[in-house]
Design a protein around this motif. Sequence first.
Motif, PDB file in Angstrom:
ATOM      1  N   SER A 178       1.030  -1.292   0.058  1.00  0.00           N
ATOM      2  CA  SER A 178      -0.116   0.117   0.256  1.00  0.00           C
ATOM      3  C   SER A 178       0.873   1.325   0.135  1.00  0.00           C
ATOM      4  CB  SER A 178      -0.662   0.100   1.300  1.00  0.00           C
ATOM      5  OG  SER A 178       0.032   0.489   2.515  1.00  0.00           O
ATOM      6  N   PRO A 179       0.407   2.462  -0.075  1.00  0.00           N
ATOM      7  CA  PRO A 179       1.016   3.596  -0.179  1.00  0.00           C
ATOM      8  C   PRO A 179       1.686   3.734   1.214  1.00  0.00           C
ATOM      9  CG  PRO A 179      -1.021   4.224  -1.314  1.00  0.00           C
ATOM     10  CD  PRO A 179      -1.147   2.667  -0.775  1.00  0.00           C
ATOM     11  N   GLY A 180       1.158   3.353   2.310  1.00  0.00           N
ATOM     12  CA  GLY A 180       1.637   3.580   3.502  1.00  0.00           C
ATOM     13  C   GLY A 180       2.696   2.525   3.975  1.00  0.00           C
ATOM     14  N   GLY A 181       3.145   1.467   3.148  1.00  0.00           N
ATOM     15  CA  GLY A 181       4.077   0.475   3.280  1.00  0.00           C
ATOM     16  C   GLY A 181       3.577  -0.845   3.970  1.00  0.00           C
ATOM     17  N   LEU A 182       1.848  -0.996   3.969  1.00  0.00           N
ATOM     18  CA  LEU A 182       1.663  -2.071   4.540  1.00  0.00           C
ATOM     19  C   LEU A 182       1.699  -3.353   3.338  1.00  0.00           C
ATOM     20  CD1 LEU A 182      -1.630  -1.030   6.374  1.00  0.00           C
ATOM     21  CD2 LEU A 182       0.635  -1.549   7.482  1.00  0.00           C
ATOM     22  N   GLN A 183       1.993  -4.322   3.768  1.00  0.00           N
ATOM     23  CA  GLN A 183       1.867  -5.389   2.659  1.00  0.00           C
ATOM     24  C   GLN A 183       1.284  -6.547   2.735  1.00  0.00           C
ATOM     25  OE1 GLN A 183       6.419  -6.576   2.234  1.00  0.00           O
ATOM     26  NE2 GLN A 183       7.014  -4.557   1.779  1.00  0.00           N
ATOM     27  N   ALA A 184       0.716  -7.219   1.652  1.00  0.00           N
ATOM     28  CA  ALA A 184      -0.132  -8.384   2.087  1.00  0.00           C
ATOM     29  C   ALA A 184       0.237  -9.397   0.725  1.00  0.00           C
ATOM     30  CB  ALA A 184      -1.567  -7.968   1.711  1.00  0.00           C
ATOM     31  N   THR A 185       0.200 -10.656   0.869  1.00  0.00           N
ATOM     32  CA  THR A 185       0.538 -11.662  -0.011  1.00  0.00           C
ATOM     33  C   THR A 185      -0.787 -12.507  -0.356  1.00  0.00           C
ATOM     34  OG1 THR A 185       2.661 -11.494   1.069  1.00  0.00           O
ATOM     35  CG2 THR A 185       2.281 -13.620  -0.411  1.00  0.00           C
ATOM     36  N   ILE A 186      -0.751 -13.019  -1.877  1.00  0.00           N
ATOM     37  CA  ILE A 186      -1.816 -13.913  -2.232  1.00  0.00           C
ATOM     38  C   ILE A 186      -1.003 -15.076  -2.746  1.00  0.00           C
ATOM     39  CG2 ILE A 186      -3.556 -14.379  -3.958  1.00  0.00           C
ATOM     40  CD1 ILE A 186      -3.769 -11.319  -3.911  1.00  0.00           C
ATOM     41  N   VAL A 187      -1.147 -16.292  -1.987  1.00  0.00           N
ATOM     42  CA  VAL A 187      -0.418 -17.432  -2.219  1.00  0.00           C
ATOM     43  C   VAL A 187      -1.362 -18.322  -3.080  1.00  0.00           C
ATOM     44  CG1 VAL A 187       0.573 -19.587  -1.534  1.00  0.00           C
ATOM     45  CG2 VAL A 187       0.968 -17.361  -0.457  1.00  0.00           C
ATOM     46  N   VAL A 188      -0.831 -18.957  -4.503  1.00  0.00           N
ATOM     47  CA  VAL A 188      -1.484 -19.746  -5.106  1.00  0.00           C
ATOM     48  C   VAL A 188      -0.691 -20.997  -5.438  1.00  0.00           C
ATOM     49  CG1 VAL A 188      -2.411 -20.049  -7.463  1.00  0.00           C
ATOM     50  CG2 VAL A 188      -2.450 -17.706  -6.443  1.00  0.00           C
ATOM     51  N   SER A 189      -1.193 -22.159  -4.845  1.00  0.00           N
ATOM     52  CA  SER A 189      -0.611 -23.418  -4.820  1.00  0.00           C
ATOM     53  C   SER A 189      -0.852 -24.066  -6.092  1.00  0.00           C
ATOM     54  CB  SER A 189      -0.699 -24.248  -3.511  1.00  0.00           C
ATOM     55  OG  SER A 189      -2.231 -24.903  -3.591  1.00  0.00           O
ATOM     56  N   ARG A 190      -0.118 -25.112  -6.518  1.00  0.00           N
ATOM     57  CA  ARG A 190      -0.052 -25.963  -7.559  1.00  0.00           C
ATOM     58  C   ARG A 190      -1.622 -26.721  -7.563  1.00  0.00           C
ATOM     59  NH1 ARG A 190      -0.991 -28.632 -11.524  1.00  0.00           N
ATOM     60  NH2 ARG A 190       0.276 -29.934 -12.568  1.00  0.00           N
ATOM     61  N   THR A 191      -2.163 -27.030  -6.310  1.00  0.00           N
ATOM     62  CA  THR A 191      -3.379 -27.531  -6.089  1.00  0.00           C
ATOM     63  C   THR A 191      -4.634 -26.749  -6.494  1.00  0.00           C
ATOM     64  OG1 THR A 191      -3.515 -27.328  -3.845  1.00  0.00           O
ATOM     65  CG2 THR A 191      -2.375 -29.169  -4.456  1.00  0.00           C
ATOM     66  N   GLY A 192      -4.243 -25.501  -6.696  1.00  0.00           N
ATOM     67  CA  GLY A 192      -5.446 -24.721  -7.086  1.00  0.00           C
ATOM     68  C   GLY A 192      -5.981 -24.011  -5.839  1.00  0.00           C
ATOM     69  N   SER A 193      -5.495 -24.086  -4.649  1.00  0.00           N
ATOM     70  CA  SER A 193      -6.042 -23.394  -3.627  1.00  0.00           C
ATOM     71  C   SER A 193      -5.348 -21.890  -3.745  1.00  0.00           C
ATOM     72  CB  SER A 193      -5.469 -24.023  -2.242  1.00  0.00           C
ATOM     73  OG  SER A 193      -4.262 -23.556  -1.901  1.00  0.00           O
ATOM     74  N   ILE A 194      -6.122 -20.900  -3.197  1.00  0.00           N
ATOM     75  CA  ILE A 194      -5.700 -19.556  -3.247  1.00  0.00           C
ATOM     76  C   ILE A 194      -5.957 -18.858  -1.776  1.00  0.00           C
ATOM     77  CG2 ILE A 194      -6.369 -17.201  -4.250  1.00  0.00           C
ATOM     78  CD1 ILE A 194      -7.623 -18.955  -6.429  1.00  0.00           C
ATOM     79  N   GLN A 195      -4.839 -18.219  -1.348  1.00  0.00           N
ATOM     80  CA  GLN A 195      -5.056 -17.904   0.320  1.00  0.00           C
ATOM     81  C   GLN A 195      -4.449 -16.677   0.067  1.00  0.00           C
ATOM     82  OE1 GLN A 195      -2.240 -20.533   2.233  1.00  0.00           O
ATOM     83  NE2 GLN A 195      -3.848 -22.272   2.136  1.00  0.00           N
ATOM     84  N   VAL A 196      -5.092 -15.430   1.103  1.00  0.00           N
ATOM     85  CA  VAL A 196      -4.745 -14.384   1.143  1.00  0.00           C
ATOM     86  C   VAL A 196      -3.984 -14.295   2.684  1.00  0.00           C
ATOM     87  CG1 VAL A 196      -5.382 -12.072   1.816  1.00  0.00           C
ATOM     88  CG2 VAL A 196      -6.602 -13.529  -0.004  1.00  0.00           C
ATOM     89  N   GLN A 197      -2.721 -13.766   2.864  1.00  0.00           N
ATOM     90  CA  GLN A 197      -1.741 -13.575   3.861  1.00  0.00           C
ATOM     91  C   GLN A 197      -1.574 -12.200   4.092  1.00  0.00           C
ATOM     92  OE1 GLN A 197       1.349 -16.206   3.267  1.00  0.00           O
ATOM     93  NE2 GLN A 197       0.109 -18.050   3.561  1.00  0.00           N
TER      94      GLN A 197
END
Length: 197
Positions: A178-197
């Motif tokens: 984000s502009p304020g420096g906050l970070q987030a990650t979206i993880v996609v695995s080979r199995t097709g799962s999608i996770q937000v961290q």
Amino acid sequence: MQTNSNHGFTLIELLVSISIMITLLGVVVFNYRGASDRLDLNAAVQEVAIAIRQAQVYGLGVREDAPSGGNFGYGYGVYFNPVSSQSDYYLFIDKDATNTYLHGNGCGSSPTECVEKFVLRNNVRIVSVCDGSGNCYSTGQTTLHIKFLRPDPAAILTFINPSGTPSWGNVSSINLISPGGLQATIVVSRTGSIQVQ
């Protein structure tokens, strides 16, 4: 009898009251900026995750390539390119079966595999894409292509380096800031799962 009633504030009481109000206002404004930054980042992360899920649904749901196109066997994916833009990503149809996005003449013109172009709002940026080995690629390095093709719900995760050499991974992550420096990650695995961290 005469009562002498002086009602009102003394100068000291008035200054103390004003300083308390200014302090409270400062706390509210500071927290608003942080909350707004967090909301912007959360909204962007959810939009990216939904685009990936949309590609998965299209790829598994036998979506027709175009109205009256008549082709139902194509895979769908999402393309991330922090090389050219840190705020754009694309939903694509893999007509040439290369597991990668063919740019063509841009989204909406022919020939192209672009279904829809997305732009992150509120100055949220994609800072890097990472493979499962811990290698993260930022601006000027590697693109990420996530593709889904029926009947397997698994994701095909393809990384393309600047020389055009592909590599594949079991896990990929898309890192946003984000502009304020906050970070987030979206993880996609080979199995097709999608996770937000």
